[in-house]
Design an enzyme around this catalytic site. Structure first.
Site, PDB file in Angstrom:
ATOM      1  NE  ARG A 188      -3.513  -2.247   2.810  1.00 49.21           N
ATOM      2  CZ  ARG A 188      -3.217  -3.388   3.416  1.00 49.21           C
ATOM      3  NH1 ARG A 188      -1.993  -3.559   3.940  1.00 49.21           N
ATOM      4  NH2 ARG A 188      -4.103  -4.364   3.526  1.00 49.21           N
ATOM      5  CE  LYS A 212      -6.423  -0.596   4.644  1.00 57.77           C
ATOM      6  NZ  LYS A 212      -7.719  -0.815   3.962  1.00 57.77           N
ATOM      7  CG  HIS A 278      -5.069   0.681  -4.221  1.00 58.60           C
ATOM      8  ND1 HIS A 278      -4.565   0.421  -2.966  1.00 58.60           N
ATOM      9  CD2 HIS A 278      -6.085  -0.197  -4.400  1.00 58.60           C
ATOM     10  CE1 HIS A 278      -5.249  -0.559  -2.407  1.00 58.60           C
ATOM     11  NE2 HIS A 278      -6.163  -0.959  -3.259  1.00 58.60           N
ATOM     12  NE  ARG A 281      -3.043  -3.599  -1.449  1.00 59.45           N
ATOM     13  CZ  ARG A 281      -2.574  -4.467  -0.577  1.00 59.45           C
ATOM     14  NH1 ARG A 281      -1.278  -4.731  -0.552  1.00 59.45           N
ATOM     15  NH2 ARG A 281      -3.363  -5.098   0.262  1.00 59.45           N
ATOM     16  CG  HIS A 304      -5.993  -8.826   1.395  1.00 57.86           C
ATOM     17  ND1 HIS A 304      -6.046  -9.084   0.041  1.00 57.86           N
ATOM     18  CD2 HIS A 304      -5.913  -7.475   1.518  1.00 57.86           C
ATOM     19  CE1 HIS A 304      -6.002  -7.941  -0.623  1.00 57.86           C
ATOM     20  NE2 HIS A 304      -5.919  -6.958   0.251  1.00 57.86           N
ATOM     21  CE1 TYR A 313      -6.270  -4.097  -3.339  1.00 55.25           C
ATOM     22  CE2 TYR A 313      -7.996  -5.225  -2.133  1.00 55.25           C
ATOM     23  CZ  TYR A 313      -7.148  -4.142  -2.279  1.00 55.25           C
ATOM     24  OH  TYR A 313      -7.193  -3.117  -1.372  1.00 55.25           O
TER      25      TYR A 313
END
Length: 331
Positions: A188, A212, A278, A281, A304, A313
């Protein structure tokens, strides 16, 4: 109590009005409330806090404790502030009809997409659900809001040709290293901006990024990314610890907006549309999946928690599907 109410109003408007306007507002409140007695309404529910934004602040504190990313909390704060400023009712009095009217006003007043409106609905469901569990309200009005349907559009990754065009449009070694690092690591943009020079292990060609929720994971550099990154770092004369910095003195760490601007310029120069971090990615994860990397490994590369997120994705290569169809379902 009257003074307390006026102070709350002035505090809420402090970031929207200049000092002169605040003084005029204060004078208007003094005149308008003259002769009135202000009392606090008590309810059978929790009376620990009495201001709508105070409830919201407690919710944000809970998100921080839960490890939510700052960007997520800021986004929640934006949507909740817009909601409370629009409805202007005590939180315990807000109904599902209020929320539906708010979403309708947002849709037609700001021309928002259904996808965006549905995200708002999910934010409200989370916020009011937390208030309900903490017994600040008796019911969660957002539970009665139906999911807002929207068209799912396929977000296309870069083709190999588009990615090479972008690489060829780079006039600085930094930009070429940046493009290659974004693709090779599938990281990211927030993870890349946080990296320092000392984080890179050029022996193993990898590093640890903080994703995250504070989760760490290893990402890797392919030979091309490692070469151009090392060349860029060896040519730097500044002392900033950041992995990527601006070209102008004092060579500060590149921010998310700084990287987005660099890529936007590269895209215009290369004649490639929608060039943003993004998409690198998404391209990396899609290529990894289509070229045979097992789903669980792609999930690990992406950081993830769920393989379902990873599949969102990854854009399936229809040529590969067609070839496999001929192989497995030829007759």
């Amino acid at each position: 109590m009257k003074t307390e109410v006026m102070e709350k109003v002035l505090n809420r408007m402090a970031d929207k009005l200049d000092p002169k306007q605040l003084q005029e507002l204060k004078s208007a409140l003094v005149i308008s409330l003259e002769g009135y007695q202000v009392t606090r309404e008590e309810t059978q529910l929790s009376t620990e806090v009495h201001d709508n934004w105070a409830y919201a602040q407690k919710f944000f504190q809970a998100l921080i404790v839960a490890g939510k990313a700052k960007g997520t909390i800021d986004t929640y704060g934006m949507h909740i502030r817009i909601l409370l400023d629009d409805i202007r009712k005590p939180i315990m009095e807000i109904t599902d009809e209020d929320l539906m009217l708010h979403l309708a006003r947002q849709k037609y007043g700001r021309n928002l997409s259904n996808r965006y409106l549905n995200y708002k609905r999910l934010v409200f469901r989370t916020f009011f659900g937390w208030l309900r569990r903490r017994k600040y309200i008796s019911e969660n009005p957002a539970e009665l809001l139906d999911q807002i349907k929207y068209d799912v559009t396929i977000k296309k990754p870069y083709t190999d040709e588009e990615r090479e065009k972008i690489r060829c449009s780079c006039k600085r070694e930094r930009d070429l290293a940046l493009v290659d690092v974004l693709y090779s690591t599938a990281a990211r943009v927030s993870e890349v901006t946080a990296l320092n020079r000392s984080d890179i292990d050029f022996v193993e060609n990898g590093c640890i990024v903080h994703g995250k929720g504070g989760k760490e994971r290893a990402v890797y550099l392919n030979a091309t990314a490692a070469y151009h990154l090392q060349t860029y770092l060896l040519g730097r004369t500044d002392t900033d610890p950041a992995l990527f910095v601006s070209c102008k003195t004092p060579h500060n760490r590149l921010t998310r907006s700084g990287i987005e601007e660099i890529l936007r310029t590269l895209g215009e120069r290369a004649g490639v549309k929608l060039v943003h971090p993004h998409r690198f990615r998404r391209t990396a994860l899609t290529n990894a999946a289509n070229r045979g990397m097992p789903l669980q490994d792609v999930q690990c590369l992406a950081g993830h928690s769920s393989p379902n997120t990873t599949m969102i994705y990854c854009t399936v290569d229809q040529h590969k599907v067609k070839a496999e169809h001929r192989m497995y379902l030829a007759s």
